[in-house]
Design an enzyme around this catalytic site. Sequence first.
Site, PDB file in Angstrom:
ATOM      1  CG  ASP A  17      25.699 -75.306  51.713  1.00  0.00           C
ATOM      2  OD1 ASP A  17      25.696 -76.240  52.517  1.00  0.00           O
ATOM      3  OD2 ASP A  17      24.613 -74.954  51.295  1.00  0.00           O
ATOM      4  CE  LYS A 117      22.557 -77.092  53.153  1.00  0.00           C
ATOM      5  NZ  LYS A 117      22.457 -76.541  51.756  1.00  0.00           N
ATOM      6  CB  CYS A 166      22.499 -72.409  52.632  1.00  0.00           C
ATOM      7  SG  CYS A 166      21.676 -73.182  51.399  1.00  0.00           S
TER       8      CYS A 166
HETATM    9  C1  VGL Z   1      22.154 -72.365  48.529  1.00  0.00           C
HETATM   10  C2  VGL Z   1      20.708 -71.970  46.858  1.00  0.00           C
HETATM   11  C3  VGL Z   1      20.334 -73.242  46.526  1.00  0.00           C
HETATM   12  C4  VGL Z   1      23.191 -72.123  49.439  1.00  0.00           C
HETATM   13  C5  VGL Z   1      22.011 -73.811  48.119  1.00  0.00           C
HETATM   14  O1  VGL Z   1      23.999 -72.833  49.782  1.00  0.00           O
HETATM   15  O2  VGL Z   1      23.058 -70.928  50.052  1.00  0.00           O
HETATM   16  N1  VGL Z   1      21.571 -71.498  47.791  1.00  0.00           N
HETATM   17  N2  VGL Z   1      21.150 -74.097  47.018  1.00  0.00           N
END
Ligand code: VGL
Length: 219
Positions: A17, A117, A166
């Site tokens: 991410d 995702k 994540c």
């Molecule tokens: C994430 C919260 C919601 C992350 C993704 O990438 O850590 N955290 N969605």
Amino acid sequence: MSTSHLISRHAALILVDVQPDFMPGGALACHEGDAILPGIDHLLRQHAFRHVVATQDWHPAGHVSFASSHPGREPFERIPLYGHAQTLWPDHCVQDTPGAALHPAIDWSVADKVIRKGDDPRVDSYSGFRENHGPDGQRPATGLADWLRWRDVDEVYLCGLARDVCVLWTAQDAVDLGYRTHVLWDLTRPVSADADTDLATRFRYEQLGVTVIDSGALA
Ligand code: VGL
Ligand code: ZN
């Protein structure tokens, strides 16, 4: 930290991410989230890993994890959902918005695979391997484990955002799936800026059996 890690041909680097919405100015900014970019760029330019995978948080508008989808709720509140706790987040990584892009400061052409995702409107997805629990109690696979198995990968190095969400969930699943698992600590940052929480996060990794190293230790 002192031991130098020789990177195996059977190891994969997983970039979790690395998206503008998780960086300062973004919708769900991690503390100093952009500080990981130069180190990731440097690591990728070295072509140190035979396998490189990126995950991308990729939500439809109105996603169940958004506080805005739950009237009267605020971001960072927790609610029960399908028998588990769901943290509610600000709207983030909405599909096809700039904040959801793989970060433009990185040359993504070196990534062999991108795993998107969180695109089921009803289910959140933190781990790169499996979605969170859905209405049927299952955690559907994203395809990452199959992709790695096909390439004989038995060891993973994780970096990216967020260190306490994540990346941590991905590490937990990696351990459960039997991978030797490392986290490149200097190339992660947490959503929570609180130092005690961050120390607890580090302890969680160590409890899981994840090796916590800095990218400078890679050889
Ligand atoms: C994430 C919260 C919601 C992350 C993704 O990438 O850590 N955290 N969605
Ligand atoms: Zn998300």
